[in-house]
Design an enzyme around this catalytic site. Sequence first.
Site, PDB file in Angstrom:
ATOM      1  N   ASP A 106       0.841  -1.197   0.000  1.00 10.75           N
ATOM      2  CA  ASP A 106       0.000   0.000   0.000  1.00 10.75           C
ATOM      3  C   ASP A 106       0.879   1.251   0.000  1.00 10.75           C
ATOM      4  O   ASP A 106       2.046   1.202   0.409  1.00 10.75           O
ATOM      5  CB  ASP A 106      -0.887   0.034   1.254  1.00 10.75           C
ATOM      6  CG  ASP A 106      -1.875  -1.122   1.280  1.00 10.75           C
ATOM      7  OD1 ASP A 106      -2.172  -1.677   0.203  1.00 10.75           O
ATOM      8  OD2 ASP A 106      -2.332  -1.460   2.387  1.00 10.75           O
TER       9      ASP A 106
HETATM   10  N1  URA Z   1      -1.311  -5.929   3.831  1.00  7.84           N
HETATM   11  C1  URA Z   1      -1.781  -4.668   3.839  1.00  7.84           C
HETATM   12  O1  URA Z   1      -2.824  -4.387   4.417  1.00  7.84           O
HETATM   13  N2  URA Z   1      -1.074  -3.725   3.199  1.00  7.84           N
HETATM   14  C2  URA Z   1       0.082  -3.970   2.563  1.00  7.84           C
HETATM   15  O2  URA Z   1       0.683  -3.048   2.018  1.00  7.84           O
HETATM   16  C3  URA Z   1       0.557  -5.291   2.558  1.00  7.84           C
HETATM   17  C4  URA Z   1      -0.147  -6.265   3.190  1.00  7.84           C
END
Ligand code: URA
Length: 240
Positions: free
Chosen positions: A104
């Site tokens: 993310d």
């Molecule tokens: N899980 C998440 O919620 N975000 C990420 O970036 C990776 C795994």
Amino acid sequence: MERLDKFLSVRSGMSRKEAQKRIKSGEVTVNSEVCRAADFKVNPGTDAVALRGQAVCADEHIYIMLNKPAGVVSATEDRHDRTVLDILPPELRRKGLFPAGRLDKDTEGLLIITDDGDFAHRMLSPKKHVEKRYIAQIDGEITEDMIRAFERGITFADGTECQPARLEIVPNSGGMSGIVTICEGKYHQVKKMFSVVGRKVVHLQRISIGNLYLDSNLPIGNAKKLTKLDIDAIFVGNIH
Ligand code: URA
């Protein structure tokens, strides 16, 4: 054997035209001799090509470890945000790079960037059971019930079922940080898993993929080239 202009453009990310210009202007050497012929044939396995004295990597594929900072997106291009490719140093850039998997925008840590599609597929396929490990700081304490719920497999509100996951409390964190190990890569997976058990993730960092660990000497936002040994570590102990 490969044409010099193609070799240079594929490995350095510049256009074929730009490569031809650099070759014509005498900036390129093959085995330490200036070569001004764009159609000169090089053997990628044995010939040493350099651009302005900098060796041009001859490997067919490149694998890069990025310590991803928050604020950049795991994409090859984006209209609004800087991407993980935008922050790579020039010497690691080449055509065809993409992030193998997504973190993310606000997640930090280990991201592999490559131009090897087969490798990315192998690493990301849930069938291969490559473990991805995250440190999650959350807004409350982790309980034994939560650890058991992760172990059984979390189900999201929309009915999506996650595979069993490991949740361990980080020592000396007051129970507010956990190490989460998952083999999948569902959208916002770790955040959603905590949300199901009533917790919000306030900071998320990926620390390993298989047996490849984020280099603790690699500052946030920096990248380094991985060796074949590093890449093999991803699949070590993986029997699938
Ligand atoms: N899980 C998440 O919620 N975000 C990420 O970036 C990776 C795994």
